[in-house]
Scaffold this motif. Structure first.
Motif, PDB file in Angstrom:
ATOM      1  N   ILE A  48      -8.967   5.010  -9.537  1.00  0.00           N
ATOM      2  CA  ILE A  48      -7.759   5.145  -8.729  1.00  0.00           C
ATOM      3  C   ILE A  48      -6.765   4.045  -9.075  1.00  0.00           C
ATOM      4  O   ILE A  48      -7.146   2.987  -9.591  1.00  0.00           O
ATOM      5  N   ASN A  49      -5.500   4.299  -8.807  1.00  0.00           N
ATOM      6  CA  ASN A  49      -4.453   3.328  -9.097  1.00  0.00           C
ATOM      7  C   ASN A  49      -3.574   3.160  -7.861  1.00  0.00           C
ATOM      8  O   ASN A  49      -2.443   3.632  -7.804  1.00  0.00           O
ATOM      9  N   PRO A  50      -4.100   2.490  -6.838  1.00  0.00           N
ATOM     10  CA  PRO A  50      -3.366   2.399  -5.572  1.00  0.00           C
ATOM     11  C   PRO A  50      -2.147   1.498  -5.681  1.00  0.00           C
ATOM     12  O   PRO A  50      -2.136   0.539  -6.465  1.00  0.00           O
ATOM     13  N   PRO A  51      -1.121   1.790  -4.882  1.00  0.00           N
ATOM     14  CA  PRO A  51       0.077   0.952  -4.903  1.00  0.00           C
ATOM     15  C   PRO A  51      -0.102  -0.304  -4.047  1.00  0.00           C
ATOM     16  O   PRO A  51      -0.978  -0.367  -3.179  1.00  0.00           O
ATOM     17  N   THR A  52       0.733  -1.274  -4.298  1.00  0.00           N
ATOM     18  CA  THR A  52       0.896  -2.423  -3.405  1.00  0.00           C
ATOM     19  C   THR A  52       2.258  -2.297  -2.749  1.00  0.00           C
ATOM     20  O   THR A  52       3.272  -2.146  -3.440  1.00  0.00           O
ATOM     21  N   ASP A  53       2.290  -2.317  -1.418  1.00  0.00           N
ATOM     22  CA  ASP A  53       3.559  -2.211  -0.709  1.00  0.00           C
ATOM     23  C   ASP A  53       3.498  -3.056   0.557  1.00  0.00           C
ATOM     24  O   ASP A  53       2.575  -3.875   0.725  1.00  0.00           O
ATOM     25  N   ILE A  54       4.445  -2.877   1.461  1.00  0.00           N
ATOM     26  CA  ILE A  54       4.512  -3.721   2.652  1.00  0.00           C
ATOM     27  C   ILE A  54       3.358  -3.456   3.609  1.00  0.00           C
ATOM     28  O   ILE A  54       3.091  -4.277   4.495  1.00  0.00           O
ATOM     29  N   ARG A  55       2.645  -2.360   3.443  1.00  0.00           N
ATOM     30  CA  ARG A  55       1.560  -2.032   4.359  1.00  0.00           C
ATOM     31  C   ARG A  55       0.203  -2.519   3.874  1.00  0.00           C
ATOM     32  O   ARG A  55      -0.675  -2.821   4.680  1.00  0.00           O
ATOM     33  N   ALA A  56       0.006  -2.576   2.568  1.00  0.00           N
ATOM     34  CA  ALA A  56      -1.305  -2.975   2.055  1.00  0.00           C
ATOM     35  C   ALA A  56      -1.214  -3.269   0.566  1.00  0.00           C
ATOM     36  O   ALA A  56      -0.378  -2.695  -0.150  1.00  0.00           O
ATOM     37  N   SER A  57      -2.092  -4.145   0.109  1.00  0.00           N
ATOM     38  CA  SER A  57      -2.189  -4.420  -1.314  1.00  0.00           C
ATOM     39  C   SER A  57      -3.057  -3.377  -1.988  1.00  0.00           C
ATOM     40  O   SER A  57      -3.819  -2.651  -1.340  1.00  0.00           O
ATOM     41  N   ALA A  58      -2.973  -3.322  -3.304  1.00  0.00           N
ATOM     42  CA  ALA A  58      -3.801  -2.383  -4.059  1.00  0.00           C
ATOM     43  C   ALA A  58      -5.282  -2.680  -3.846  1.00  0.00           C
ATOM     44  O   ALA A  58      -6.096  -1.775  -3.670  1.00  0.00           O
ATOM     45  N   GLU A  59      -5.658  -3.968  -3.862  1.00  0.00           N
ATOM     46  CA  GLU A  59      -7.057  -4.324  -3.701  1.00  0.00           C
ATOM     47  C   GLU A  59      -7.568  -3.968  -2.312  1.00  0.00           C
ATOM     48  O   GLU A  59      -8.711  -3.519  -2.159  1.00  0.00           O
ATOM     49  N   TYR A  60      -6.737  -4.140  -1.286  1.00  0.00           N
ATOM     50  CA  TYR A  60      -7.151  -3.757   0.063  1.00  0.00           C
ATOM     51  C   TYR A  60      -7.383  -2.256   0.143  1.00  0.00           C
ATOM     52  O   TYR A  60      -8.347  -1.791   0.764  1.00  0.00           O
ATOM     53  N   ARG A  61      -6.508  -1.479  -0.495  1.00  0.00           N
ATOM     54  CA  ARG A  61      -6.699  -0.030  -0.503  1.00  0.00           C
ATOM     55  C   ARG A  61      -8.001   0.348  -1.211  1.00  0.00           C
ATOM     56  O   ARG A  61      -8.693   1.280  -0.800  1.00  0.00           O
ATOM     57  N   ARG A  62      -8.333  -0.334  -2.282  1.00  0.00           N
ATOM     58  CA  ARG A  62      -9.597  -0.043  -2.961  1.00  0.00           C
ATOM     59  C   ARG A  62     -10.781  -0.315  -2.048  1.00  0.00           C
ATOM     60  O   ARG A  62     -11.732   0.476  -1.975  1.00  0.00           O
ATOM     61  N   ARG A  63     -10.754  -1.450  -1.353  1.00  0.00           N
ATOM     62  CA  ARG A  63     -11.861  -1.774  -0.443  1.00  0.00           C
ATOM     63  C   ARG A  63     -11.961  -0.747   0.675  1.00  0.00           C
ATOM     64  O   ARG A  63     -13.065  -0.324   1.046  1.00  0.00           O
TER      65      ARG A  63
END
Length: 292
Positions: A255-270
């Motif tokens: 997956i290639n999650p975005p980093t934005d004002i709501r969450a970082s990419a690494e947080y989305r992965r976790r």
């Protein structure tokens, strides 16, 4: 901000709507519930010269079973999907997903066709893996070939060119046997789109082996994704909470999650891994309860 000037057209039949779409082409947008299109118009992210309101076309709001398939009209509201006794019996994942969309006002106005056509990468329905079997299906559509939702999406807020216009119906299988489903969604507020959403389906054979496992994720890439590594770890095996926990660690593969004002990419992965574990555990428990 006010939207740019536009003209509203109100067709009374599907044929009339198709004629309008053919006539005005890229200068027209289809409006159903309006919860996606109107905000974008107010921000002038889109500036259609014509808005074609299809809410008065009869016959586009229904939920029924035909030939082992559940068919849902494009103008069926989220609330109707949430409350449908047929869906609760034959594919409760759709009802549970609908129950977590927006708030009651949004669910009373928003439609499944509008949600799928909008192609937001954080939308809820496209993550439903029971509808995402990677194959094309001919079906009626307002201006184009019908496809399942995962095949529609091209990139954020865009569908594939041959499927740019709203589908007139959506399809999902009527589930049978020992099955369980679950949808987990991480949001800051109940009315938000998913920061991460995970939908899970587990079907068990007579001896309790996982005959089918499907996991779909939303909010973690430019379009909905299947956690195929997780599925491979579980299918054909006797499930347990420990096995599910180990398999869920593969949910962040590819997956290639975005980093934005709501969450970082690494947080989305976790959170993809954590919510996959939760969704699969609930789905497995529900499937176990249905075994004879």
């Amino acid at each position: 901000m006010y939207p740019a000037s536009f003209e509203v057209l109100i067709p009374r039949s599907l044929d009339e709507a198709l004629d309008m779409l053919e006539k005005y082409g890229e200068n027209a947008k289809v409006l159903a519930g309006g919860h996606s299109l109107i905000p974008m118009m107010r921000l002038r992210l889109v500036k259609p010269a014509y808005v074609i309101y299809i809410g008065r076309i009869p016959g586009l709001s229904y939920i029924r079973e035909e030939g082992g398939e559940l068919r849902i009209g494009a103008l069926t509201t989220h609330n109707e999907i949430e409350e449908s006794s047929l869906l609760k019996e034959k594919n409760p994942l759709l009802s549970e997903t609908a129950s977590k969309i927006g708030d009651l006002q949004v669910r009373n106005m928003g439609t499944i066709g509008g949600s799928l056509a909008h192609a937001d990468p954080a939308a809820d329905y496209p993550g439903d893996p029971s509808r995402s079997r990677g194959q094309r299906r001919p079906q009626e559509q307002v201006g184009g070939e019908g496809r399942q939702a995962r095949g529609l999406h091209n990139r954020p807020l865009h569908n594939r060119p041959q499927a740019q216009r709203a589908p007139s119906r959506d399809q999902a299988p009527a589930l049978t046997g020992s099955f369980g489903t679950a949808y987990e969604k991480l949001v800051f507020r109940a009315s938000d789109f998913a920061i991460v959403g995970v939908a899970a389906l587990v079907q068990l054979s007579g001896d309790g082996t996982a005959e089918k496992v499907r996991v779909g994720l939303t909010g973690v890439d430019e379009k909905p994704v299947r956690a195929r590594g997780v599925e491979e770890e579980l299918e054909g095996k006797k499930l347990s909470e420990d096995l599910i926990a180990r398999a869920a660690e593969r949910a962040s593969e590819g997956i290639n999650p975005p980093t934005d004002i709501r969450a970082s990419a690494e947080y989305r992965r976790r959170m993809a891994r954590a919510l996959t574990k939760q969704a699969l555990t609930r789905a497995f428990k529900r499937a176990s309860r249905t075994q004879g």
